[in-house]
Design an enzyme around this catalytic site. Structure first.
Site, short mmCIF file in Angstrom:
data_model
loop_
_atom_site.label_atom_id
_atom_site.label_comp_id
_atom_site.label_asym_id
_atom_site.label_seq_id
_atom_site.Cartn_x
_atom_site.Cartn_y
_atom_site.Cartn_z
N ARG A 173 32.56 80.89 41.37
CA ARG A 173 32.06 81.35 40.06
C ARG A 173 31.25 80.28 39.35
O ARG A 173 30.32 80.57 38.61
CB ARG A 173 33.24 81.74 39.14
CG ARG A 173 34.04 82.93 39.55
CD ARG A 173 35.18 83.18 38.56
NE ARG A 173 36.23 82.15 38.61
CZ ARG A 173 37.26 82.17 39.44
NH1 ARG A 173 37.39 83.15 40.30
NH2 ARG A 173 38.17 81.21 39.44
N ARG A 191 56.33 77.72 23.63
CA ARG A 191 54.88 77.64 23.38
C ARG A 191 54.64 77.85 21.89
O ARG A 191 55.21 78.78 21.29
CB ARG A 191 54.17 78.75 24.17
CG ARG A 191 52.68 78.64 24.16
CD ARG A 191 52.15 77.53 25.04
NE ARG A 191 52.35 77.79 26.46
CZ ARG A 191 52.11 76.89 27.41
NH1 ARG A 191 51.65 75.69 27.10
NH2 ARG A 191 52.32 77.17 28.68
N ARG A 201 55.56 69.12 44.06
CA ARG A 201 56.31 68.10 43.30
C ARG A 201 57.70 67.82 43.84
O ARG A 201 58.14 66.68 43.82
CB ARG A 201 56.42 68.54 41.83
CG ARG A 201 55.12 68.44 41.08
CD ARG A 201 55.32 68.90 39.65
NE ARG A 201 54.05 69.02 38.96
CZ ARG A 201 53.82 69.90 37.99
NH1 ARG A 201 54.79 70.73 37.60
NH2 ARG A 201 52.65 69.94 37.40
N SER A 240 46.80 74.89 25.02
CA SER A 240 45.92 74.38 26.08
C SER A 240 46.69 73.98 27.33
O SER A 240 46.09 73.78 28.38
CB SER A 240 45.12 73.18 25.57
OG SER A 240 46.00 72.20 25.06
N GLY A 241 48.02 73.89 27.23
CA GLY A 241 48.82 73.63 28.42
C GLY A 241 48.67 74.74 29.45
O GLY A 241 48.95 74.55 30.63
N HIS A 297 51.63 68.25 23.20
CA HIS A 297 52.99 68.79 23.18
C HIS A 297 53.88 67.89 22.31
O HIS A 297 53.73 66.66 22.32
CB HIS A 297 53.61 68.80 24.58
CG HIS A 297 52.97 69.75 25.55
ND1 HIS A 297 52.10 70.75 25.19
CD2 HIS A 297 53.12 69.85 26.91
CE1 HIS A 297 51.73 71.42 26.28
NE2 HIS A 297 52.32 70.89 27.33
N THR A 347 35.78 72.31 36.24
CA THR A 347 35.35 73.10 35.09
C THR A 347 36.50 73.50 34.17
O THR A 347 36.28 74.12 33.13
CB THR A 347 34.64 74.39 35.57
OG1 THR A 347 35.52 75.04 36.51
CG2 THR A 347 33.32 74.09 36.24
N GLY A 348 37.73 73.15 34.55
CA GLY A 348 38.89 73.55 33.75
C GLY A 348 39.24 72.55 32.66
O GLY A 348 38.55 71.54 32.48
N CYS A 399 53.51 68.25 32.67
CA CYS A 399 53.12 67.51 31.47
C CYS A 399 54.30 67.20 30.54
O CYS A 399 54.41 66.08 30.03
CB CYS A 399 52.03 68.27 30.72
SG CYS A 399 52.32 70.03 30.58
N LYS A 447 61.71 72.83 35.86
CA LYS A 447 60.88 71.69 36.27
C LYS A 447 61.31 70.44 35.52
O LYS A 447 61.39 69.35 36.09
CB LYS A 447 59.40 71.96 35.95
CG LYS A 447 58.71 72.95 36.85
CD LYS A 447 57.24 73.06 36.40
CE LYS A 447 56.72 74.46 36.45
NZ LYS A 447 55.47 74.69 35.72
N1 LIG Z 1 46.30 72.27 30.85
C1 LIG Z 1 47.25 71.36 30.92
O1 LIG Z 1 47.67 70.79 29.89
C2 LIG Z 1 47.86 70.99 32.23
C3 LIG Z 1 48.74 69.90 32.26
C4 LIG Z 1 49.31 69.51 33.45
C5 LIG Z 1 49.00 70.19 34.61
N2 LIG Z 1 48.16 71.26 34.56
C6 LIG Z 1 47.89 71.95 35.85
O2 LIG Z 1 46.52 71.73 36.21
C7 LIG Z 1 46.03 72.88 36.90
C8 LIG Z 1 44.77 73.38 36.18
O3 LIG Z 1 45.09 73.62 34.83
P1 LIG Z 1 43.97 73.82 33.71
O4 LIG Z 1 44.73 73.88 32.46
O5 LIG Z 1 42.88 72.83 33.84
O6 LIG Z 1 43.40 75.29 34.09
P2 LIG Z 1 42.00 75.96 33.77
O7 LIG Z 1 41.43 75.43 32.51
O8 LIG Z 1 42.23 77.42 33.88
O9 LIG Z 1 41.04 75.48 34.99
C9 LIG Z 1 41.26 75.89 36.32
C10 LIG Z 1 40.27 75.21 37.25
O10 LIG Z 1 40.56 75.58 38.60
C11 LIG Z 1 39.39 76.13 39.20
N3 LIG Z 1 39.75 77.17 40.16
C12 LIG Z 1 40.47 78.29 39.94
N4 LIG Z 1 40.57 79.02 41.06
C13 LIG Z 1 39.89 78.35 42.03
C14 LIG Z 1 39.62 78.58 43.41
N5 LIG Z 1 40.08 79.66 44.04
N6 LIG Z 1 38.89 77.66 44.09
C15 LIG Z 1 38.41 76.57 43.47
N7 LIG Z 1 38.64 76.28 42.15
C16 LIG Z 1 39.37 77.17 41.45
C17 LIG Z 1 38.60 76.70 38.04
O11 LIG Z 1 37.26 76.86 38.43
P3 LIG Z 1 36.33 78.01 37.78
O12 LIG Z 1 35.92 77.50 36.43
O13 LIG Z 1 35.20 78.09 38.76
O14 LIG Z 1 37.17 79.24 37.71
C18 LIG Z 1 38.82 75.61 36.99
O15 LIG Z 1 37.96 74.51 37.27
C19 LIG Z 1 47.18 73.89 36.93
O16 LIG Z 1 47.87 73.74 38.16
C20 LIG Z 1 48.06 73.45 35.77
O17 LIG Z 1 49.40 73.82 35.95
C21 LIG Z 1 47.57 71.67 33.42
#
Ligand SMILES: NC(=O)c1ccc[n+]([C@@H]2O[C@H](COP(=O)([O-])OP(=O)(O)OC[C@H]3O[C@@H](n4cnc5c(N)ncnc54)[C@H](OP(=O)(O)O)[C@@H]3O)[C@@H](O)[C@H]2O)c1
Length: 349
Positions: free
Chosen positions: A47, A251, A113, A172-173, A258, A19-20, A142, A229
């Site tokens: 949730r 940011r 990592r 969005s990162g 990015h 969902t994220g 990323c 990192k």
């Molecule tokens: N955004 C980027 O550009 C990016 C790039 C590279 C890496 N990342 C990494 O990818 C990961 C997620 O990032 P995101 O940007 O997608 O975050 P996000 O939009 O906040 O989404 C987080 C996701 O994790 C789920 N989640 C949170 N707590 C949980 C739990 N206790 N059990 C099961 N699921 C849980 C959430 O589910 P719910 O909706 O149910 O809360 C949601 O599906 C992070 O580690 C981030 O560092 C992100």
């Protein structure tokens, strides 16, 4: 034992964090590359359990709705590939269950990592490292991914001694809620909401009409963890501990993609023309470089794309063998979901 496991041609795929921001992109990329899955499971927190997600289908999985299931250790029974983007804590908590189920975890978080027994893979740079995994393969940060995709063809021309990078990282990162905060704050700011009444949750300060030189937590040496990192991950992926990297991560109020200003110092002579030819021929790279025609990569035109776009190529006269350029990539696709799915493709190839 797990290394010898034959990955099925039509694996069962779990999307953990579906969902994220990254999870939603995983579902799009699986469709876009027509990943040959026999089943796709959408997992998230309690949730979101029961929520319906649109899925356009891939492999043997038809288009339709995916019902989100609460992620528990039992969620991974029968899974072959688990694409994780639910944060480092969740990855750490679920690692043993994923590996015990015989699945390979491809993890987007920073949890593993730098573990010596976990390969850190960018398919255009070090695909061979997939071979030595022990059940977990890490997707790099990323900002690191888009930089090393550009550095690799240059490094193949002449060893790179030093890299200085400054990042311009999209809201969005920091996830889907952070992107929503940029929208809402911008609207509230333009509506005249006083500074003290603006909602600030995703970042240390207001992100609307601002730049914040602070991503992730402070380190003891005055850098941030995001900068650290980029230094350590680049050395690990490029397989060169002597490669010096200096990073400043900022940011900016951009929704998606990015940008990075990069200065490279080579050990020997590399002309701008040689660098341009190598980048033009490199997998995953697209050169967009005509300053007179105002053509260069920009986040505003590249959201949703797959490549690492390079522009502003020029000599850096401040060192003997220097090159300067600018790169932009969609950090949710190549910086996260696409890179992880490319790793999954390596596992079944
Ligand atoms: N955004 C980027 O550009 C990016 C790039 C590279 C890496 N990342 C990494 O990818 C990961 C997620 O990032 P995101 O940007 O997608 O975050 P996000 O939009 O906040 O989404 C987080 C996701 O994790 C789920 N989640 C949170 N707590 C949980 C739990 N206790 N059990 C099961 N699921 C849980 C959430 O589910 P719910 O909706 O149910 O809360 C949601 O599906 C992070 O580690 C981030 O560092 C992100």
């Amino acid at each position: 034992m797990l290394k010898d496991k034959q990955m099925p041609a039509n694996p069962v795929v779990a999307v953990a964090g579906a969902t994220g921001a990254v999870g939603a992109e995983f579902l799009k990329v699986l469709h876009d590359v027509d990943f040959p899955a026999s089943e796709v499971r959408a997992l998230a927190s309690a949730r979101s359990a029961g929520k319906e997600l649109d899925f356009e289908g891939c492999g043997q999985v038809p288009a339709g709705k995916l019902i989100v299931q609460e992620m528990t250790p039992e969620s991974f029974e029968g899974v072959d590939i688990a694409l994780f983007s639910a944060g480092a804590g969740v990855s750490k908590a679920m690692r043993d269950a994923v590996v015990a189920a015989g699945a390979v975890m491809i993890d987007n978080s920073s949890a593993f990592r730098m573990d010596p027994d976990v390969p850190l893979v960018v398919p255009e740079v070090n695909p061979q490292d997939v071979a030595w995994h022990n059940g977990v393969i890490a997707n790099p940060n990323c900002s690191t991914i888009q930089m090393v995709v550009a550095l690799k063809p240059l490094y193949d021309l002449a060893r790179i001694k030093r890299v200085v990078v400054s990042t311009y990282q999209a809201a969005s990162g920091a996830g889907a809620p952070a992107m929503a905060e940029l929208y809402d704050q911008t609207r509230a700011f333009l509506d005249g909401t006083p500074e003290g009444e603006l909602e600030v949750n995703a970042f240390q300060h207001r992100i609307a009409f601002n730049c914040i030189p602070h991503i992730d937590v402070p380190m003891d040496d005055g850098s941030t963890k995001e900068e650290w990192k980029m230094v350590v991950e680049t050395k690990k992926i490029m397989g060169d501990d002597d490669l010096a990297v200096s990073a400043t991560c900022v940011r900016v109020p951009v929704l998606r993609c990015h940008g990075e200003s990069i200065n490279v110092e080579f050990a020997g002579e590399v002309t701008v023309e040689q660098a341009r030819a190598a980048l033009e021929a490199a997998a995953g790279v697209q050169v967009m470089d005509d300053l007179a025609a105002c053509a260069y990569p920009m986040p505003g035109i590249l959201a949703g794309t797959d490549g690492v776009f390079i522009g502003r190529l020029r000599r850096d006269e401040s060192v003997e063998h220097g090159l300067a350029f600018w790169d932009v990539a969609d950090q949710i696709r190549k910086g996260a979901a696409l890179n992880a799915v490319q790793i999954a493709q390596l596992l079944i190839s």
